[in-house]
Design a protein around this motif. Sequence first.
Motif, short mmCIF file in Angstrom:
data_model
loop_
_atom_site.label_atom_id
_atom_site.label_comp_id
_atom_site.label_asym_id
_atom_site.label_seq_id
_atom_site.Cartn_x
_atom_site.Cartn_y
_atom_site.Cartn_z
N PRO A 98 0.54 -1.15 0.08
CA PRO A 98 0.12 0.12 -0.25
C PRO A 98 0.80 0.52 0.17
N LYS A 99 0.44 2.57 -0.07
CA LYS A 99 0.92 3.91 -0.18
C LYS A 99 0.44 4.39 0.30
N PRO A 100 0.05 4.70 1.80
CA PRO A 100 -0.81 6.10 1.89
C PRO A 100 -0.19 6.84 2.42
N GLU A 101 1.09 6.86 1.52
CA GLU A 101 1.41 8.36 1.45
C GLU A 101 1.09 9.10 -0.21
N ALA A 102 0.70 8.24 -1.26
CA ALA A 102 0.59 8.71 -2.21
C ALA A 102 -1.10 9.42 -1.97
N PRO A 103 -1.35 9.98 -3.49
CA PRO A 103 -2.18 10.93 -4.13
C PRO A 103 -3.42 10.37 -3.90
N ALA A 104 -4.74 10.52 -3.06
CA ALA A 104 -5.38 9.51 -2.91
C ALA A 104 -6.12 9.40 -4.39
N LEU A 109 -8.80 2.36 0.05
CA LEU A 109 -9.04 1.42 1.52
C LEU A 109 -7.72 1.84 2.15
N GLY A 110 -7.92 1.66 3.16
CA GLY A 110 -6.49 2.23 3.90
C GLY A 110 -5.77 1.33 4.06
N SER A 111 -4.33 1.43 4.90
CA SER A 111 -3.81 0.66 5.38
C SER A 111 -3.45 -0.36 6.99
N ILE A 112 -2.53 -0.69 6.97
CA ILE A 112 -2.43 -1.31 8.47
C ILE A 112 -1.11 -1.69 9.06
N GLU A 113 -0.67 -1.58 10.20
CA GLU A 113 0.48 -2.80 10.66
C GLU A 113 0.40 -3.98 10.50
N ALA A 171 2.69 -7.03 11.65
CA ALA A 171 3.87 -7.93 13.09
C ALA A 171 5.48 -7.36 12.46
N LEU A 172 5.55 -7.33 11.53
CA LEU A 172 6.94 -6.28 11.11
C LEU A 172 7.50 -4.80 11.38
N ALA A 173 8.29 -4.71 12.22
CA ALA A 173 8.10 -2.89 12.22
C ALA A 173 7.93 -2.31 11.44
N GLY A 174 7.34 -1.16 10.71
CA GLY A 174 7.42 -0.68 9.74
C GLY A 174 6.82 -1.14 8.28
N VAL A 175 6.27 -1.86 8.38
CA VAL A 175 5.91 -2.71 7.35
C VAL A 175 4.42 -3.11 7.16
N ARG A 176 3.68 -2.06 5.77
CA ARG A 176 2.23 -2.48 6.02
C ARG A 176 1.93 -2.80 5.31
N PHE A 177 0.65 -3.83 5.67
CA PHE A 177 -0.49 -4.39 4.48
C PHE A 177 -1.45 -3.45 4.83
N GLY A 178 -2.25 -3.63 2.41
CA GLY A 178 -3.72 -3.48 2.72
C GLY A 178 -4.59 -3.63 3.01
N GLU A 179 -5.80 -3.31 4.48
CA GLU A 179 -6.55 -3.21 5.28
C GLU A 179 -7.39 -4.46 5.17
#
Length: 462
Positions: free
Chosen positions: A73-79, A85-89, A91-99
């Motif tokens: 996911p690219k939570p900081e990208a333009p809309a 849809l959002g992104s979620i944390e 089990a790996l610090a700093g790694v996000r997956f799609g919600e």
Amino acid sequence: MLHADGCLQFRRLSQATRREVLSLGAATGLGLSLPALFRAREAAAASKPQAAAQSLILIYLHGGHPQHETWDPKPEAPAEVRGELGSIETALAGVRFGECLPRLARLADRLAIIRAMSHDNPNHVQASLPAMTGHAHPREAYARGDFPPSASDFPCFGAVVDHLRGAGGSLPNWVRIGPLMHRSNGTVLHGQLPGFLGDAHNPFAVNQDLRGDAVQVEAVEPRIGVERLRDRRRLLADLDDQRRKLDAAAAGTLDRFRQRAFELLSSDATQRAFDLAAEPPDVRDRYGRTQFGQACLLARRLAESGVPLVNVHYCKSPSGSWDTHGNNFRQMRDSLGPTFDQAFSALVDDLERRGSADRVTALATAEFGRTPKINRSAGRDHWPWVYSIALAGAGLKRGAVYGASDRLGAYPDARPHDPRDLAATVYHLLGIPADTVLHDNLDRPHRLVIGKPIEGVLAGGA
């Protein structure tokens, strides 16, 4: 002196009879003595790589899953890129997956994610060939669009495994769960068939509804009882004695297929491996009572039983299609995301809990990803220039996120790899030598592996 294809001849020696080897030596000038033969066999055995995985489960998400809503996911990208849809944390610090992948997010420390897969063919039919063989069509073929597979195509992973391992044992070498994938115009996707290895290496196919409580896999359900099947085998053997006198050459081929069919259908091991109904209801519920969920559970049973290659095809089904040109976010939220998240997380967790993660590898891949820019139908279109895939289990680093896409998820930013390298990784995990050569029906040689294993996701790799 050993001539140019001497290495190929030596690889063949380990499977040849003494008479064949002596004939080969006389015909090629190798002049092999029996001690030389034994030394060659020992050298071949010593050079064969150690298999990290006994079995591979290859999950194919036909249509191409969107990297932005799954592994990258690219939570900081333009809309217009980020989407609804959002992104979620994880089990790996700093790694996000799609919600849409909350279960898999909790298991991220068991996964190996590759975020910079890349190639340049946006056609479903053609791009599936390298995705499942490691060999692509010539670039000039791109303009042809959809065209049917050919008997001269490079064979897929399962056919290669079946060819190299040969008939033997009570289980098939390659099982396909799900339909033969095709486009809406009826064109069969390339990369699913034995190609130049021939129809003898087709998969053992399971294509039926697997969701019922008392489901029986029809492919291994004899139309007559097993004991009657064995009686009929004896009767056929008597008839075959008469037939052989009439046409010994043709009978030999038919006998091999008939023998293999009897071995599979009458084997207790086969019946147990395919007995999906033997799984406790709570286990079946954990995978999800969807077609895909039950296919993943059956794949786990087969892999743990020793089937080397199991394909699971997630294509058009009650859960929808991954070719999300329209309503991408609704489909991901309501069906595709939850179905995949539940089944694949259950598979990864089961392999760990059951002690199978050291001998079974699971791979979730596709022909490509989806466009970074959202179209006017709230969908994402074909995008092969960067996409993400996931692996888990035997031979892999745990909690690896390898490679990166750019800030829009449009192109590789670090450590790109193409399907040739993925194929090399698959064969490496299965212990198949990188210098293996296959021969087509005109006896022309073809290198099996033309890429390099992706070391960044391999246990012990750089």
